[in-house]
Design a protein around this motif. Structure first.
Motif, PDB file in Angstrom:
ATOM      1  N   LYS A 154       1.075  -1.400   0.189  1.00 50.56           N
ATOM      2  CA  LYS A 154       0.366  -0.252  -0.053  1.00 50.56           C
ATOM      3  C   LYS A 154       1.173   1.353   0.075  1.00 50.56           C
ATOM      4  O   LYS A 154       0.834   2.444  -0.742  1.00 50.56           O
ATOM      5  N   THR A 155       2.158   1.327   0.589  1.00 48.09           N
ATOM      6  CA  THR A 155       2.563   2.170   1.121  1.00 48.09           C
ATOM      7  C   THR A 155       3.229   2.804  -0.527  1.00 48.09           C
ATOM      8  O   THR A 155       3.657   4.104  -1.070  1.00 48.09           O
ATOM      9  N   VAL A 156       4.269   1.660  -1.714  1.00 45.32           N
ATOM     10  CA  VAL A 156       4.552   1.573  -2.651  1.00 45.32           C
ATOM     11  C   VAL A 156       3.189   2.539  -3.691  1.00 45.32           C
ATOM     12  O   VAL A 156       3.699   3.675  -4.583  1.00 45.32           O
ATOM     13  N   VAL A 157       2.377   2.044  -3.543  1.00 47.90           N
ATOM     14  CA  VAL A 157       1.224   2.310  -4.468  1.00 47.90           C
ATOM     15  C   VAL A 157       0.783   3.617  -4.594  1.00 47.90           C
ATOM     16  O   VAL A 157       0.676   4.469  -4.924  1.00 47.90           O
ATOM     17  N   ASP A 158       0.446   3.921  -2.982  1.00 46.35           N
ATOM     18  CA  ASP A 158       0.120   5.885  -2.342  1.00 46.35           C
ATOM     19  C   ASP A 158       1.337   6.180  -3.304  1.00 46.35           C
ATOM     20  O   ASP A 158       0.903   7.436  -3.274  1.00 46.35           O
ATOM     21  N   ILE A 159       2.462   5.949  -2.877  1.00 47.42           N
ATOM     22  CA  ILE A 159       3.405   6.813  -3.212  1.00 47.42           C
ATOM     23  C   ILE A 159       3.462   7.038  -4.813  1.00 47.42           C
ATOM     24  O   ILE A 159       3.770   8.039  -5.395  1.00 47.42           O
ATOM     25  N   ASP A 160       4.123   6.269  -5.402  1.00 49.96           N
ATOM     26  CA  ASP A 160       4.167   6.175  -6.728  1.00 49.96           C
ATOM     27  C   ASP A 160       2.376   5.943  -7.948  1.00 49.96           C
ATOM     28  O   ASP A 160       2.867   7.367  -8.859  1.00 49.96           O
ATOM     29  N   LEU A 161       1.894   5.443  -6.933  1.00 52.58           N
ATOM     30  CA  LEU A 161       0.416   5.600  -8.261  1.00 52.58           C
ATOM     31  C   LEU A 161      -0.496   6.681  -7.917  1.00 52.58           C
ATOM     32  O   LEU A 161      -0.825   7.931  -8.891  1.00 52.58           O
ATOM     33  N   LEU A 162      -0.722   6.842  -6.688  1.00 49.68           N
ATOM     34  CA  LEU A 162      -1.398   8.362  -6.101  1.00 49.68           C
ATOM     35  C   LEU A 162      -0.795   9.027  -6.231  1.00 49.68           C
ATOM     36  O   LEU A 162      -1.189  10.333  -6.981  1.00 49.68           O
ATOM     37  N   GLY A 163       0.454   9.651  -5.465  1.00 48.82           N
ATOM     38  CA  GLY A 163       1.150  10.486  -6.297  1.00 48.82           C
ATOM     39  C   GLY A 163       1.362  10.862  -7.005  1.00 48.82           C
ATOM     40  O   GLY A 163       0.940  12.151  -7.702  1.00 48.82           O
ATOM     41  N   THR A 164       1.286  10.461  -7.961  1.00 44.72           N
ATOM     42  CA  THR A 164       1.619  10.617  -9.338  1.00 44.72           C
ATOM     43  C   THR A 164       0.370  11.272 -10.196  1.00 44.72           C
ATOM     44  O   THR A 164       0.514  12.609 -10.529  1.00 44.72           O
ATOM     45  N   PHE A 165      -0.684  10.694  -9.711  1.00 49.42           N
ATOM     46  CA  PHE A 165      -1.949  10.813  -9.954  1.00 49.42           C
ATOM     47  C   PHE A 165      -2.494  12.399  -9.503  1.00 49.42           C
ATOM     48  O   PHE A 165      -2.551  13.419 -10.049  1.00 49.42           O
ATOM     49  N   ASN A 166      -2.638  12.202  -8.175  1.00 48.79           N
ATOM     50  CA  ASN A 166      -2.400  13.902  -7.298  1.00 48.79           C
ATOM     51  C   ASN A 166      -1.705  14.467  -7.921  1.00 48.79           C
ATOM     52  O   ASN A 166      -2.310  15.982  -7.839  1.00 48.79           O
ATOM     53  N   THR A 167      -0.542  14.589  -8.083  1.00 53.54           N
ATOM     54  CA  THR A 167       0.863  16.069  -9.080  1.00 53.54           C
ATOM     55  C   THR A 167       0.321  15.780 -10.233  1.00 53.54           C
ATOM     56  O   THR A 167       0.415  17.572 -10.736  1.00 53.54           O
ATOM     57  N   PHE A 168      -0.403  15.580 -11.059  1.00 57.27           N
ATOM     58  CA  PHE A 168      -0.409  15.717 -12.352  1.00 57.27           C
ATOM     59  C   PHE A 168      -1.985  16.482 -12.548  1.00 57.27           C
ATOM     60  O   PHE A 168      -2.409  17.523 -12.575  1.00 57.27           O
ATOM     61  N   ARG A 169      -2.922  15.999 -11.319  1.00 57.38           N
ATOM     62  CA  ARG A 169      -4.194  16.337 -10.934  1.00 57.38           C
ATOM     63  C   ARG A 169      -3.897  18.262 -10.716  1.00 57.38           C
ATOM     64  O   ARG A 169      -4.723  19.089 -11.174  1.00 57.38           O
ATOM     65  N   ALA A 170      -3.088  18.242  -9.654  1.00 58.81           N
ATOM     66  CA  ALA A 170      -2.735  19.841  -8.954  1.00 58.81           C
ATOM     67  C   ALA A 170      -2.141  20.685  -9.954  1.00 58.81           C
ATOM     68  O   ALA A 170      -2.172  21.584 -10.718  1.00 58.81           O
ATOM     69  N   SER A 171      -1.834  20.317 -11.595  1.00 62.02           N
ATOM     70  CA  SER A 171      -1.002  20.934 -12.025  1.00 62.02           C
ATOM     71  C   SER A 171      -1.557  20.515 -13.464  1.00 62.02           C
ATOM     72  O   SER A 171      -0.968  21.380 -14.404  1.00 62.02           O
TER      73      SER A 171
END
Length: 72
Positions: A4-21
């Motif tokens: 879960k930690t890796v998915v949260d950082i890699d996948l959700l982190g990428t999505f949230n960064t792109f969405r915020a940008s």
């Protein structure tokens, strides 16, 4: 917890960064870069967390390109 930690950082982190940008990348010449790894397409023993997360990142990028691309 590790998966879960890796998915949260890699996948959700990428999505949230792109969405915020989103508003920033609508400007001419703007782009975003996502970091991925070979595990996204090559299964690796003992790396299920990285394989799943990086494959997810690849698909997020593909889908966002299709959805956001026509808007410039």
């Amino acid at each position: 917890n590790g998966f879960k930690t890796v998915v949260d950082i890699d996948l959700l982190g990428t999505f949230n960064t792109f969405r915020a940008s989103y508003d920033l990348i609508r400007k001419p010449g703007a782009s975003l870069i996502a970091i991925t790894a070979g595990q996204a397409v090559n299964p690796t023993i003992m790396q299920i967390h990285a394989c799943a997360a990086k494959a997810g990142v690849n698909q997020v990028i593909r889908v966002l390109a299709m959805e956001w691309g026509p808007e410039g």
